[in-house]
Scaffold this active site. Structure first.
Site, PDB file in Angstrom:
ATOM      1  N   ASP A 172      46.635  52.897  41.996  1.00 25.71           N
ATOM      2  CA  ASP A 172      45.750  52.724  41.327  1.00 25.71           C
ATOM      3  C   ASP A 172      44.536  51.786  41.887  1.00 25.71           C
ATOM      4  O   ASP A 172      44.123  50.831  40.894  1.00 25.71           O
ATOM      5  CB  ASP A 172      46.447  51.783  40.115  1.00 25.71           C
ATOM      6  CG  ASP A 172      45.140  52.120  38.329  1.00 25.71           C
ATOM      7  OD1 ASP A 172      44.732  52.381  38.601  1.00 25.71           O
ATOM      8  OD2 ASP A 172      45.520  50.924  37.725  1.00 25.71           O
ATOM      9  N   GLY A 201      43.921  38.956  31.084  1.00 22.31           N
ATOM     10  CA  GLY A 201      44.035  40.666  30.178  1.00 22.31           C
ATOM     11  C   GLY A 201      45.024  40.610  29.666  1.00 22.31           C
ATOM     12  O   GLY A 201      46.088  39.600  30.231  1.00 22.31           O
ATOM     13  N   GLU A 210      50.259  33.982  42.280  1.00 24.03           N
ATOM     14  CA  GLU A 210      48.590  33.454  43.044  1.00 24.03           C
ATOM     15  C   GLU A 210      47.414  33.359  41.511  1.00 24.03           C
ATOM     16  O   GLU A 210      47.583  34.427  41.794  1.00 24.03           O
ATOM     17  CB  GLU A 210      48.366  33.188  44.046  1.00 24.03           C
ATOM     18  CG  GLU A 210      48.053  34.391  44.631  1.00 24.03           C
ATOM     19  CD  GLU A 210      47.242  35.306  46.082  1.00 24.03           C
ATOM     20  OE1 GLU A 210      47.121  33.619  47.007  1.00 24.03           O
ATOM     21  OE2 GLU A 210      47.968  35.610  46.455  1.00 24.03           O
ATOM     22  N   ASN A 254      40.654  46.404  40.544  1.00 23.22           N
ATOM     23  CA  ASN A 254      41.652  45.729  41.060  1.00 23.22           C
ATOM     24  C   ASN A 254      41.520  45.244  42.306  1.00 23.22           C
ATOM     25  O   ASN A 254      42.740  44.681  42.671  1.00 23.22           O
ATOM     26  CB  ASN A 254      42.970  47.272  41.079  1.00 23.22           C
ATOM     27  CG  ASN A 254      43.410  47.433  39.553  1.00 23.22           C
ATOM     28  OD1 ASN A 254      43.650  46.642  38.222  1.00 23.22           O
ATOM     29  ND2 ASN A 254      43.832  47.914  39.424  1.00 23.22           N
TER      30      ASN A 254
END
Length: 359
Positions: A169, A52, A122, A174
């Site tokens: 957010d 992304g 990670e 997410n």
């Protein structure tokens, strides 16, 4: 009549070249195709593919020399010229360094190079909750499945709030979901660390998840705005769409601020009660994350957690040791705890053979 006659037969395909097996003592060189590029390294990590990107940086899947997978967020320093953006990146790093919880993405190290700043984290898979839902019929999941996922998310957010950190957010995109239905909260680019009693004014977030006090341009507490976003996320998990929408951003904000919450009748009374509590227009009427975890809709899971801890204590573990391990990165004790909890949540009775089989 003056035309060219085409033979009525199917043309033969070109003959395929024969594969020749090279002799064992012959050096074989594979020619590099035009699409290939040289191996690209950041420190000791080889970047494999892009996961992304945003305005200031890109996230890549990378592997270490031991072939372990990591996610690396690379910031282009040429795009971090202004002091505000530099400060935001430093804050993100500082916050990630404080967070060691099984449901929060873990920062492994920071690589500061001349042209870029890289955050090695990670790797928790590439599927977000949004990606998971969009492939399902109805774009939603049953209550029992939602309960297990939502509990993990709230536990991660609760840990953040206990460190005075607000995410700001929280959304389906997410939250990463692995093959074992374990979740990780990611992307702390908007996060802030300050006492929850201190109000903030900065207008940011994802519009559909913004709390009424934010869209009304009022001062707000980060933890209460996070709880509202958790309510939106839970609604999406159960229903498959947002509770407040609009054809324009102005319409959306008006509905968030003024419209009453409508919960489908198909949902149970307990989860309806929780959604109504999370999505209170007044932030003072919303629960804390600790109170969410004690709500009766999630209550059976809390009882199971207590039962697993008691079970481990009865088999030689110390409770402070167990609790400390649960607030840290994945380790042997926390792994045993979560495997036992998973068995208990499926209705299995705990026994000593289970504990020994996990050793």
């Amino acid at each position: 009549a003056g035309g060219i006659r085409v033979p009525n037969q199917t043309p033969r395909p070109p003959e395929r070249p024969k594969l020749v097996k090279p002799s064992l003592n012959q050096t074989v060189v594979r020619k590099k195709s035009k699409q290939e590029r040289p191996a690209w390294f950041v420190g000791n990590y080889q970047l494999r593919k892009e996961l992304g990107h945003g305005s200031y940086g890109t996230v890549y899947l990378a592997t270490s020399k031991t072939n372990n997978k990591f996610a690396i967020k690379c910031y282009d320093k040429s795009k971090l010229c202004d002091l505000r953006r530099k400060s935001e990146v430093r804050r993100e790093i500082s916050i990630l360094q404080q967070l060691k919880h099984r449901n929060v993405i873990r920062l492994v190290e920071v690589l500061d190079q001349p042209k870029q700043l890289s955050l090695v984290m990670e790797y928790a898979g590439s599927q977000s909750l949004w990606g998971y839902l969009k492939d399902l019929s109805g774009n939603c999941i049953p209550e029992e499945e939602a309960k297990g996922l939502f509990r993990q998310i709230v536990q991660g957010v609760n840990f953040c709030h206990n460190q005075q950190i607000s995410h700001r957010d929280i959304k389906l995109e997410n939250v990463l979901l692995d093959g074992n239905h374990k979740v990780k909260l990611i992307d702390f680019g908007f996060a802030t660390c300050m006492p929850h009693t201190k109000k903030m004014k900065l207008f940011l977030g994802t519009p559909c998840y913004m709390a009424p006090e934010i869209v009304d341009d009022k001062e707000y507490s980060g933890d209460k705005a996070d709880v509202w976003a958790l309510g939106i996320l839970l609604y999406c998990l159960l229903v498959g769409f947002y509770p407040f929408t609009g054809n324009t951003q102005s319409d959306l904000f008006k509905n968030i601020s003024k419209s009453q919450l409508k919960v489908p009748n198909k949902l149970g009374s307990d989860v309806k009660d929780l959604l109504s509590w999370l999505l209170q227009k007044s932030p003072n009427n919303r629960p804390t994350c600790s109170e969410i975890l004690e709500h009766r809709w999630l209550g059976s899971g809390v009882d199971n957690e207590r039962e697993v801890i008691d079970f481990m204590v009865n088999h030689g573990y110390f409770e402070p040791q167990i609790l400390e391990s649960l607030e840290s990165a994945e380790n042997e004790i926390s792994q045993k705890y979560h495997e036992l909890l998973e068995k208990r949540n499926t209705g299995l009775e705990l026994n000593s053979k289970m504990l020994h089989s996990l050793a």
